[in-house]
Design a protein around this motif. Sequence first.
Motif, PDB file in Angstrom:
ATOM      1  N   GLU A  79       0.826  -1.211   0.000  1.00 53.36           N
ATOM      2  CA  GLU A  79       0.000   0.000   0.000  1.00 53.36           C
ATOM      3  C   GLU A  79       0.861   1.262   0.000  1.00 53.36           C
ATOM      4  OE1 GLU A  79      -2.591  -0.740   3.320  1.00 53.36           O
ATOM      5  OE2 GLU A  79      -4.037  -1.820   2.073  1.00 53.36           O
ATOM      6  N   LYS A  80       1.973   1.252   0.748  1.00 56.52           N
ATOM      7  CA  LYS A  80       2.899   2.387   0.727  1.00 56.52           C
ATOM      8  C   LYS A  80       3.454   2.581  -0.681  1.00 56.52           C
ATOM      9  CE  LYS A  80       4.647   2.207   5.479  1.00 56.52           C
ATOM     10  NZ  LYS A  80       5.862   2.049   6.296  1.00 56.52           N
ATOM     11  N   SER A  81       3.831   1.487  -1.291  1.00 55.35           N
ATOM     12  CA  SER A  81       4.369   1.540  -2.645  1.00 55.35           C
ATOM     13  C   SER A  81       3.348   2.113  -3.623  1.00 55.35           C
ATOM     14  CB  SER A  81       4.793   0.132  -3.087  1.00 55.35           C
ATOM     15  OG  SER A  81       5.242   0.144  -4.418  1.00 55.35           O
ATOM     16  N   LEU A  82       2.136   1.603  -3.557  1.00 57.35           N
ATOM     17  CA  LEU A  82       1.076   2.065  -4.445  1.00 57.35           C
ATOM     18  C   LEU A  82       0.774   3.548  -4.233  1.00 57.35           C
ATOM     19  CD1 LEU A  82      -1.101   1.490  -6.563  1.00 57.35           C
ATOM     20  CD2 LEU A  82      -2.605   0.780  -4.674  1.00 57.35           C
ATOM     21  N   GLU A  83       0.720   3.962  -2.997  1.00 55.18           N
ATOM     22  CA  GLU A  83       0.431   5.366  -2.686  1.00 55.18           C
ATOM     23  C   GLU A  83       1.453   6.298  -3.342  1.00 55.18           C
ATOM     24  OE1 GLU A  83       0.519   8.210   1.258  1.00 55.18           O
ATOM     25  OE2 GLU A  83      -0.138   6.132   1.513  1.00 55.18           O
ATOM     26  N   ILE A  84       2.723   5.940  -3.227  1.00 57.42           N
ATOM     27  CA  ILE A  84       3.774   6.762  -3.835  1.00 57.42           C
ATOM     28  C   ILE A  84       3.649   6.754  -5.357  1.00 57.42           C
ATOM     29  CG2 ILE A  84       6.265   6.985  -4.217  1.00 57.42           C
ATOM     30  CD1 ILE A  84       6.596   5.809  -1.332  1.00 57.42           C
ATOM     31  N   LYS A  85       3.458   5.575  -5.924  1.00 57.34           N
ATOM     32  CA  LYS A  85       3.364   5.475  -7.383  1.00 57.34           C
ATOM     33  C   LYS A  85       2.192   6.277  -7.931  1.00 57.34           C
ATOM     34  CE  LYS A  85       5.669   1.024  -7.776  1.00 57.34           C
ATOM     35  NZ  LYS A  85       5.511  -0.415  -8.040  1.00 57.34           N
ATOM     36  N   LEU A  86       1.055   6.211  -7.259  1.00 60.69           N
ATOM     37  CA  LEU A  86      -0.102   6.987  -7.712  1.00 60.69           C
ATOM     38  C   LEU A  86       0.151   8.486  -7.590  1.00 60.69           C
ATOM     39  CD1 LEU A  86      -3.058   4.894  -6.260  1.00 60.69           C
ATOM     40  CD2 LEU A  86      -2.367   5.097  -8.663  1.00 60.69           C
ATOM     41  N   LYS A  87       0.806   8.877  -6.509  1.00 57.11           N
ATOM     42  CA  LYS A  87       1.097  10.288  -6.284  1.00 57.11           C
ATOM     43  C   LYS A  87       2.075  10.826  -7.333  1.00 57.11           C
ATOM     44  CE  LYS A  87       2.519  13.432  -2.596  1.00 57.11           C
ATOM     45  NZ  LYS A  87       2.897  13.524  -1.184  1.00 57.11           N
ATOM     46  N   VAL A  88       3.105  10.040  -7.629  1.00 60.03           N
ATOM     47  CA  VAL A  88       4.161  10.493  -8.528  1.00 60.03           C
ATOM     48  C   VAL A  88       3.795  10.278  -9.997  1.00 60.03           C
ATOM     49  CG1 VAL A  88       6.565  10.099  -9.211  1.00 60.03           C
ATOM     50  CG2 VAL A  88       5.958  10.123  -6.795  1.00 60.03           C
ATOM     51  N   LEU A  89       3.239   9.111 -10.303  1.00 60.71           N
ATOM     52  CA  LEU A  89       2.990   8.754 -11.693  1.00 60.71           C
ATOM     53  C   LEU A  89       1.560   9.032 -12.158  1.00 60.71           C
ATOM     54  CD1 LEU A  89       4.874   5.332 -11.640  1.00 60.71           C
ATOM     55  CD2 LEU A  89       5.752   7.547 -12.427  1.00 60.71           C
TER      56      LEU A  89
END
Length: 94
Positions: A79-89
């Motif tokens: 979930e941490k990974s996904l949150e960052i990816k959605l925010k950045v990408l």
Amino acid sequence: KFTALGHDHVDVAKSIWGIALVEAAQGKFAEALEKYNQVLEIQVKHLGHDHVDVAKTYNNMGLVHEQLGEYKKALEFYEKSLEIKLKVLGHDHV
């Protein structure tokens, strides 16, 4: 690499990340997590929390926890990974 670049250089983190991948593949999960934590510390220091490389490290930490049967912990890292990816990408990234 340690001598030329220093212990907390992003390129050193990439090498440690590779070692962690191998350790996880060998079933040395505690060692792999220790390495990923080192990588994460370096990445956050130099790249910030919201960087795709940080997301990749969180994802790999999730994989290790999943292999250990620690599904709740694995989910937290995914979930941490996904949150960052959605925010950045963004949501439309392919």
